[in-house]
Motif scaffolding. Sequence first.
Motif, short mmCIF file in Angstrom:
data_model
loop_
_atom_site.label_atom_id
_atom_site.label_comp_id
_atom_site.label_asym_id
_atom_site.label_seq_id
_atom_site.Cartn_x
_atom_site.Cartn_y
_atom_site.Cartn_z
N ASP A 231 25.79 42.18 -15.96
CA ASP A 231 24.33 42.27 -16.00
C ASP A 231 23.65 40.91 -15.96
N GLU A 232 24.31 39.92 -16.53
CA GLU A 232 23.69 38.60 -16.55
C GLU A 232 23.73 37.93 -15.18
N LEU A 233 24.59 38.44 -14.33
CA LEU A 233 24.67 37.86 -12.99
C LEU A 233 23.67 38.59 -12.11
N ILE A 234 22.50 37.99 -11.98
CA ILE A 234 21.44 38.64 -11.22
C ILE A 234 21.74 38.53 -9.73
N GLY A 235 21.46 39.60 -9.00
CA GLY A 235 21.63 39.56 -7.56
C GLY A 235 22.44 40.74 -7.05
N ALA A 239 26.93 39.21 -0.85
CA ALA A 239 27.80 38.17 -1.42
C ALA A 239 27.98 38.38 -2.91
N MET A 240 26.90 38.75 -3.60
CA MET A 240 27.01 38.96 -5.05
C MET A 240 27.79 40.22 -5.36
N GLN A 241 27.58 41.23 -4.54
CA GLN A 241 28.32 42.47 -4.79
C GLN A 241 29.82 42.24 -4.66
N GLU A 262 29.48 25.40 -5.46
CA GLU A 262 28.62 24.21 -5.57
C GLU A 262 27.98 24.15 -6.94
N SER A 263 27.43 22.99 -7.23
CA SER A 263 26.78 22.81 -8.53
C SER A 263 25.57 23.75 -8.65
N GLY A 264 25.45 24.37 -9.82
CA GLY A 264 24.28 25.22 -10.08
C GLY A 264 24.37 26.61 -9.51
N THR A 265 25.55 27.02 -9.05
CA THR A 265 25.66 28.36 -8.47
C THR A 265 25.91 29.43 -9.52
N GLY A 266 26.25 29.01 -10.75
CA GLY A 266 26.46 30.00 -11.80
C GLY A 266 27.92 30.16 -12.19
N LYS A 267 28.71 29.10 -12.02
CA LYS A 267 30.14 29.21 -12.34
C LYS A 267 30.37 29.50 -13.81
N GLU A 268 29.52 28.88 -14.62
CA GLU A 268 29.70 29.10 -16.05
C GLU A 268 29.43 30.57 -16.42
N LEU A 269 28.41 31.13 -15.79
CA LEU A 269 28.11 32.55 -16.05
C LEU A 269 29.27 33.43 -15.60
N VAL A 270 29.86 33.04 -14.48
CA VAL A 270 30.99 33.81 -13.97
C VAL A 270 32.16 33.75 -14.96
N GLN A 414 14.70 38.84 -6.79
CA GLN A 414 15.19 39.34 -8.08
C GLN A 414 15.38 38.19 -9.08
N LEU A 415 15.89 37.07 -8.57
CA LEU A 415 16.10 35.91 -9.45
C LEU A 415 14.76 35.37 -9.95
N VAL A 416 13.79 35.30 -9.03
CA VAL A 416 12.47 34.78 -9.41
C VAL A 416 11.89 35.67 -10.51
N HIS A 418 13.42 37.54 -12.58
CA HIS A 418 14.22 37.37 -13.80
C HIS A 418 13.81 36.10 -14.55
N PHE A 419 13.73 34.98 -13.83
CA PHE A 419 13.39 33.71 -14.50
C PHE A 419 11.96 33.71 -15.02
N LEU A 420 11.05 34.35 -14.23
CA LEU A 420 9.65 34.39 -14.70
C LEU A 420 9.54 35.19 -15.98
N ASN A 450 20.92 24.93 -5.74
CA ASN A 450 21.24 26.33 -6.00
C ASN A 450 20.37 26.98 -7.07
N ILE A 451 20.98 27.88 -7.85
CA ILE A 451 20.16 28.68 -8.76
C ILE A 451 19.53 27.82 -9.84
N ARG A 452 20.23 26.77 -10.23
CA ARG A 452 19.63 25.90 -11.25
C ARG A 452 18.31 25.31 -10.71
N GLN A 453 18.32 24.91 -9.46
CA GLN A 453 17.11 24.35 -8.86
C GLN A 453 16.01 25.42 -8.76
N LEU A 454 16.41 26.62 -8.37
CA LEU A 454 15.43 27.71 -8.27
C LEU A 454 14.80 27.96 -9.65
N ARG A 455 15.65 27.97 -10.64
CA ARG A 455 15.15 28.22 -12.00
C ARG A 455 14.10 27.16 -12.38
N HIS A 456 14.40 25.90 -12.11
CA HIS A 456 13.44 24.83 -12.43
C HIS A 456 12.14 25.01 -11.67
N1 LIG Z 1 23.47 35.05 -10.79
C1 LIG Z 1 22.70 34.45 -11.70
N2 LIG Z 1 21.79 35.16 -12.36
C2 LIG Z 1 20.99 34.57 -13.27
N3 LIG Z 1 21.04 33.26 -13.58
C3 LIG Z 1 21.92 32.51 -12.95
C4 LIG Z 1 22.81 33.07 -11.99
N4 LIG Z 1 23.60 32.08 -11.54
C5 LIG Z 1 23.21 30.97 -12.19
N5 LIG Z 1 22.21 31.21 -13.04
C6 LIG Z 1 21.54 30.22 -13.88
O1 LIG Z 1 21.51 28.99 -13.17
C7 LIG Z 1 21.80 27.89 -14.02
C8 LIG Z 1 23.03 27.18 -13.55
O2 LIG Z 1 24.18 27.99 -13.73
P1 LIG Z 1 25.58 27.42 -14.23
O3 LIG Z 1 25.38 26.37 -15.27
O4 LIG Z 1 26.45 28.57 -14.54
O5 LIG Z 1 26.03 26.72 -12.88
P2 LIG Z 1 27.37 25.95 -12.57
O6 LIG Z 1 27.83 26.44 -11.27
O7 LIG Z 1 28.30 26.05 -13.74
O8 LIG Z 1 26.82 24.48 -12.39
P3 LIG Z 1 27.65 23.07 -12.53
O9 LIG Z 1 28.71 23.06 -11.51
O10 LIG Z 1 26.56 22.06 -12.24
O11 LIG Z 1 28.13 23.03 -13.94
C9 LIG Z 1 21.95 28.48 -15.40
O12 LIG Z 1 20.70 28.37 -16.03
C10 LIG Z 1 22.31 29.93 -15.15
O13 LIG Z 1 21.88 30.73 -16.22
#
Ligand SMILES: Nc1ncnc2c1ncn2[C@@H]1O[C@H](COP(=O)(O)OP(=O)(O)OP(=O)(O)O)[C@@H](O)[C@H]1O
Length: 549
Positions: A231-235, A239-241, A262-270, A414-416, A418-420, A450-456
Amino acid sequence: MEAESGVVEGLAVLKSDGSVLYSTGLAGDQRVRSLMADKAWMASARHHRLQSLTLDRRSYSVLVTPMRGAELIVFSALTGQAVLEFLGSVDFAYDILEHLLTDPFDAMTVVDGEARVAYVSPVHERFFGLSRGEANGRPVREVIENTRLDKIVATGLPEVGEIQHMRGSERVVSRVPIRRDGRIVGAVGRVMFKGPQQVEALARRVNALENEVRFYKREAAALRTRSYGLDELIGESPAMQRLKSELTKIAPLSIPVLIHGESGTGKELVAHALHRLSPRRDATHVMVNAAALPATLVESELFGYEPGAFTGADRKGRKGKFEQAAGGTIFLDEIGDMPMEVQAKLLRVLQDHMVERIGGDRPYQVDFRLVTATNRNLQDLVGQGQFRLDLYYRISPISIEVPPLRRRIDDIPQLVAHFLKEVAGRHGYPVPEVEESALAYLMEQAWPGNIRQLRHEVERAFVFAENGRISADTFVGHSDSFVPPVVPPEERGLLPRRGESLKSNLGRVEAELVREALVRHKGNKKRVAEELGISRSYLYKLLDEGMRL
Ligand SMILES: Nc1ncnc2c1ncn2[C@@H]1O[C@H](COP(=O)(O)OP(=O)(O)OP(=O)(O)O)[C@@H](O)[C@H]1O
């Protein structure tokens, strides 16, 4: 015996030529009479209107009040040291008291020991629609709605900076008991009328902060039991599916997983999702930033140490990260940046899951699942001799690719949203509306961060939203971090689609080209028409026809 403060001890009426018409009490004392005859002393008393006088080691206040053709002088006993000092030090003490009582922004109500009104300052009387002195002597509860001055008199406990609802508005009030010789003789209530907007702004800010605290409390509670599932992985883009379906299959196994992206794609969430979806979800998920581990500390950090293992070590010894992850998952982020010496140490642990604390006499087995992540190309690093091949094999029996945002732009709306929702919730504001133009604009961007930039960007747009709306302009005008789109044509829908009619294909391509040009020229239609070689009227026709721009 000490006189009671405030008690009138003497009175005199002077004629306009300074001679005494009438005197009584202290005013009849020869020394006081000579003071009143002294021109300089009287000039000072008139000037100050209220001043102190010490006689036979007792203190008095002297109040001079003009009357028609005469002057009234009142001598009262004064015991309060603070009042004495105030009168003694301030030339315009009288004017200050006058100001305090008539200040239009700071009203006052005084009640006596029975909670009956003794005084209401003029501005406050007007506010309550009372005529001068009308309320005096009445129980305060009858006069002022929601008052608590009766409680203050009863309990002796002050209430400072409270909000009180009065005649349809909120006011900041302070209520304090007044004591004499330890006994409560009354209470004073003060209302701040000053800049109601400021007070409202303050109240709004407090409100927003309270909301923020509530949000973080919820977050903290959620973190403790965080589901971090899918659920936390929005999208929901293809590709997300694909990614989510891979995660569901991989998570239950205990095999090491390498997450690449790439950086900011959400690897940590994964990584979190992998843990939460695994049978290990109730044990700890330990995160380690591999790049930040200096070789000197790596052993104690990862493997822990026994009591007294080295000077400066914690006396009780400490568990290393692997031990902390026992039964759970250890997530080594930025594995591609791990120093070579550390790689060698890590490899030994991965070979047999045996960990030995520094200063320990035998290694022991730890059950953990290893998840690693990197945004670097490990095979290239192996080729360059910067990453051990044997370690690479160990950590990557399964590897997952997290797609960059530009390959799943359909997730942007969907991401926009979510972040808003998240940022608005954090600040206690309503969620702004997002115009189609804004989404179209965002979907045009290259998103190197990536998503980190979108979030900002979304958080920034939230701040600059006008009238609760976010348009393309909100981003264009307030961001300098966008780079020109580098999305290849086939991903932007510029290529013909089979099975779609010629007309619809042409319409789509036309719309794409116009949309791009509009973004490039920040909405300037004259330039767009010039660049595309079309007339402005044709451009307007396209826009009027509701082309999705
Ligand atoms: N699918 C997603 N849905 C919602 N938020 C996401 C998603 N993917 C990434 N984010 C958000 O984007 C930001 C960056 O994600 P994260 O830190 O997991 O990236 P990363 O790939 O680990 O980056 P880095 O390689 O720079 O460490 C976080 O705030 C995270 O919550």
